[in-house]
Scaffold this motif. Structure first.
Motif, PDB file in Angstrom:
ATOM      1  N   THR A 142       7.231  22.549  36.967  1.00  0.00           N
ATOM      2  CA  THR A 142       6.579  21.869  35.850  1.00  0.00           C
ATOM      3  C   THR A 142       5.323  21.181  36.355  1.00  0.00           C
ATOM      4  O   THR A 142       5.239  20.757  37.500  1.00  0.00           O
ATOM      5  N   LEU A 143       4.336  21.107  35.441  1.00  0.00           N
ATOM      6  CA  LEU A 143       3.093  20.384  35.713  1.00  0.00           C
ATOM      7  C   LEU A 143       2.962  19.352  34.605  1.00  0.00           C
ATOM      8  O   LEU A 143       2.929  19.718  33.426  1.00  0.00           O
ATOM      9  N   ASP A 144       2.915  18.084  34.964  1.00  0.00           N
ATOM     10  CA  ASP A 144       2.922  17.007  33.968  1.00  0.00           C
ATOM     11  C   ASP A 144       4.088  17.173  32.988  1.00  0.00           C
ATOM     12  O   ASP A 144       3.938  16.954  31.789  1.00  0.00           O
ATOM     13  N   GLY A 145       5.205  17.613  33.480  1.00  0.00           N
ATOM     14  CA  GLY A 145       6.403  17.745  32.636  1.00  0.00           C
ATOM     15  C   GLY A 145       6.460  19.021  31.819  1.00  0.00           C
ATOM     16  O   GLY A 145       7.446  19.299  31.146  1.00  0.00           O
ATOM     17  N   LYS A 146       5.390  19.824  31.880  1.00  0.00           N
ATOM     18  CA  LYS A 146       5.388  21.072  31.103  1.00  0.00           C
ATOM     19  C   LYS A 146       5.703  22.260  32.009  1.00  0.00           C
ATOM     20  O   LYS A 146       5.159  22.367  33.107  1.00  0.00           O
ATOM     21  N   ALA A 147       6.573  23.161  31.503  1.00  0.00           N
ATOM     22  CA  ALA A 147       6.987  24.311  32.307  1.00  0.00           C
ATOM     23  C   ALA A 147       5.797  25.216  32.616  1.00  0.00           C
ATOM     24  O   ALA A 147       4.928  25.434  31.772  1.00  0.00           O
ATOM     25  N   VAL A 148       5.741  25.728  33.842  1.00  0.00           N
ATOM     26  CA  VAL A 148       4.685  26.650  34.258  1.00  0.00           C
ATOM     27  C   VAL A 148       5.345  27.995  34.571  1.00  0.00           C
ATOM     28  O   VAL A 148       6.329  28.041  35.303  1.00  0.00           O
ATOM     29  N   GLU A 149       4.806  29.077  34.016  1.00  0.00           N
ATOM     30  CA  GLU A 149       5.316  30.420  34.302  1.00  0.00           C
ATOM     31  C   GLU A 149       4.907  30.796  35.723  1.00  0.00           C
ATOM     32  O   GLU A 149       3.732  30.717  36.075  1.00  0.00           O
ATOM     33  N   ILE A 150       5.870  31.224  36.520  1.00  0.00           N
ATOM     34  CA  ILE A 150       5.536  31.484  37.912  1.00  0.00           C
ATOM     35  C   ILE A 150       6.395  32.647  38.417  1.00  0.00           C
ATOM     36  O   ILE A 150       7.564  32.752  38.053  1.00  0.00           O
ATOM     37  N   SER A 151       5.796  33.532  39.225  1.00  0.00           N
ATOM     38  CA  SER A 151       6.555  34.686  39.715  1.00  0.00           C
ATOM     39  C   SER A 151       7.404  34.244  40.911  1.00  0.00           C
ATOM     40  O   SER A 151       7.121  33.221  41.534  1.00  0.00           O
ATOM     41  N   PRO A 152       8.439  35.028  41.255  1.00  0.00           N
ATOM     42  CA  PRO A 152       9.275  34.641  42.408  1.00  0.00           C
ATOM     43  C   PRO A 152       8.474  34.475  43.699  1.00  0.00           C
ATOM     44  O   PRO A 152       8.749  33.588  44.495  1.00  0.00           O
ATOM     45  N   ARG A 153       7.465  35.310  43.932  1.00  0.00           N
ATOM     46  CA  ARG A 153       6.691  35.192  45.176  1.00  0.00           C
ATOM     47  C   ARG A 153       5.762  33.986  45.141  1.00  0.00           C
ATOM     48  O   ARG A 153       5.573  33.313  46.156  1.00  0.00           O
ATOM     49  N   GLU A 154       5.198  33.725  43.983  1.00  0.00           N
ATOM     50  CA  GLU A 154       4.383  32.506  43.863  1.00  0.00           C
ATOM     51  C   GLU A 154       5.261  31.283  44.102  1.00  0.00           C
ATOM     52  O   GLU A 154       4.868  30.328  44.778  1.00  0.00           O
ATOM     53  N   PHE A 155       6.459  31.339  43.546  1.00  0.00           N
ATOM     54  CA  PHE A 155       7.403  30.225  43.719  1.00  0.00           C
ATOM     55  C   PHE A 155       7.706  30.020  45.207  1.00  0.00           C
ATOM     56  O   PHE A 155       7.703  28.903  45.718  1.00  0.00           O
ATOM     57  N   ALA A 156       7.947  31.117  45.911  1.00  0.00           N
ATOM     58  CA  ALA A 156       8.290  31.038  47.333  1.00  0.00           C
ATOM     59  C   ALA A 156       7.141  30.417  48.140  1.00  0.00           C
ATOM     60  O   ALA A 156       7.362  29.581  49.018  1.00  0.00           O
ATOM     61  N   ILE A 157       5.908  30.821  47.831  1.00  0.00           N
ATOM     62  CA  ILE A 157       4.747  30.273  48.545  1.00  0.00           C
ATOM     63  C   ILE A 157       4.581  28.787  48.241  1.00  0.00           C
ATOM     64  O   ILE A 157       4.391  27.957  49.137  1.00  0.00           O
ATOM     65  N   LEU A 158       4.695  28.438  46.964  1.00  0.00           N
ATOM     66  CA  LEU A 158       4.529  27.038  46.565  1.00  0.00           C
ATOM     67  C   LEU A 158       5.589  26.169  47.237  1.00  0.00           C
ATOM     68  O   LEU A 158       5.297  25.084  47.755  1.00  0.00           O
ATOM     69  N   ARG A 159       6.805  26.676  47.255  1.00  0.00           N
ATOM     70  CA  ARG A 159       7.898  25.912  47.850  1.00  0.00           C
ATOM     71  C   ARG A 159       7.669  25.669  49.352  1.00  0.00           C
ATOM     72  O   ARG A 159       7.870  24.575  49.864  1.00  0.00           O
ATOM     73  N   MET A 160       7.216  26.720  50.035  1.00  0.00           N
ATOM     74  CA  MET A 160       6.904  26.599  51.465  1.00  0.00           C
ATOM     75  C   MET A 160       5.821  25.555  51.705  1.00  0.00           C
ATOM     76  O   MET A 160       5.914  24.721  52.601  1.00  0.00           O
ATOM     77  N   LEU A 161       4.760  25.641  50.903  1.00  0.00           N
ATOM     78  CA  LEU A 161       3.626  24.732  51.099  1.00  0.00           C
ATOM     79  C   LEU A 161       4.034  23.291  50.808  1.00  0.00           C
ATOM     80  O   LEU A 161       3.666  22.382  51.535  1.00  0.00           O
ATOM     81  N   LEU A 162       4.816  23.080  49.746  1.00  0.00           N
ATOM     82  CA  LEU A 162       5.232  21.714  49.406  1.00  0.00           C
ATOM     83  C   LEU A 162       6.213  21.181  50.452  1.00  0.00           C
ATOM     84  O   LEU A 162       6.155  20.009  50.827  1.00  0.00           O
TER      85      LEU A 162
END
Ligand code: CA
Length: 221
Positions: A142-162
């Motif tokens: 979520t961004l500012d509480g709103k759901a963001v559509e995200i692909s599994p690979r984008e999710f994996a990259i974002l999770r790693m970076l965070l």
């Protein structure tokens, strides 16, 4: 997130791998102690699921030599028999958690999430970074509480970076997290995913460190 599964039982290994892949992890599977040891010496994994009874080298030996090298990768131990002595040995050898066979895949997944969370220094299941919140269990962003559509690979990259906020991750490290052994990586795959993440979450979140990789700055929250 890239996981190493060490399990010599074909059927069980197949089942565990399928369950982990469904959760969005990249999974490499070593079927004996020797190849597990080799993989752990040469490559980076975010977590290891380690069976104790293995051909060539036992899980305990692998664990002990991993820790002796100063490697702190979280290890979840699988034990075949529910004996107190086995569990103690596994934990004392450097295991972070254990499960006794037969076990429930959902519970295995929950324990893996807890270990990954702790190793990244987060106690709460939801990772908050400024206006962005990611929930590894529900695979939602979520961004500012709103759901963001995200692909599994984008999710994996974002999770790693965070999970590594404040540290630069090389493109190679991100590729490793996305693709396991035997998959060819398209040379610009990571850039494309980062580009999409910036479009969805704002261009200032992920910074390019030229010639080195990518970084998400730490926040106070
Ligand atoms: Ca075994």
């Amino acid at each position: 997130m890239r996981l190493l599964l060490v399990e010599d039982d074909r059927q069980l290994g197949d089942g565990i791998r399928a369950g982990l892949v469904l959760e969005g992890y990249t999974v490499d599977w070593a079927e004996n102690g020797g190849s597990a040891e080799e993989a752990l010496k040469g490559e980076h994994f975010d977590l290891v699921v380690l069976d104790l009874g293995l051909p060539h080298r036992s899980g305990i030996e692998i664990l002990q030599s991993l820790r002796a090298r100063g490697n702190t990768t979280p290890v979840l131990v699988l034990t075949a028999r529910d004996t107190v002595a086995d569990r103690i040995k596994g934990l004392d050898s450097g295991g972070d958690d254990y499960m006794t066979k037969p076990f429930d895949l959902d519970e295995l997944n929950a324990r893996i999430r807890a270990l990954l969370r702790r190793s990244a220094g987060h106690a709460s299941p939801v990772m908050q970074h400024g206006a962005i919140a990611i929930d590894p269990a529900a695979h939602t962003v979520t961004l500012d509480g709103k759901a963001v559509e995200i692909s599994p690979r984008e999710f994996a990259i974002l999770r790693m970076l965070l999970a590594n906020a404040g540290r630069v991750l090389s493109r190679g490290r991100l590729e490793e997290a996305l693709y396991g052994w035997g998959t060819d990586v398209e040379s610009n795959a990571v850039e494309v995913h980062i580009h999409h993440l910036r479009k969805k979450l704002g261009s200032s979140l992920i910074r390019t460190v030229r010639g080195v990789g990518y970084i998400v700055n730490k926040t106070d929250s």
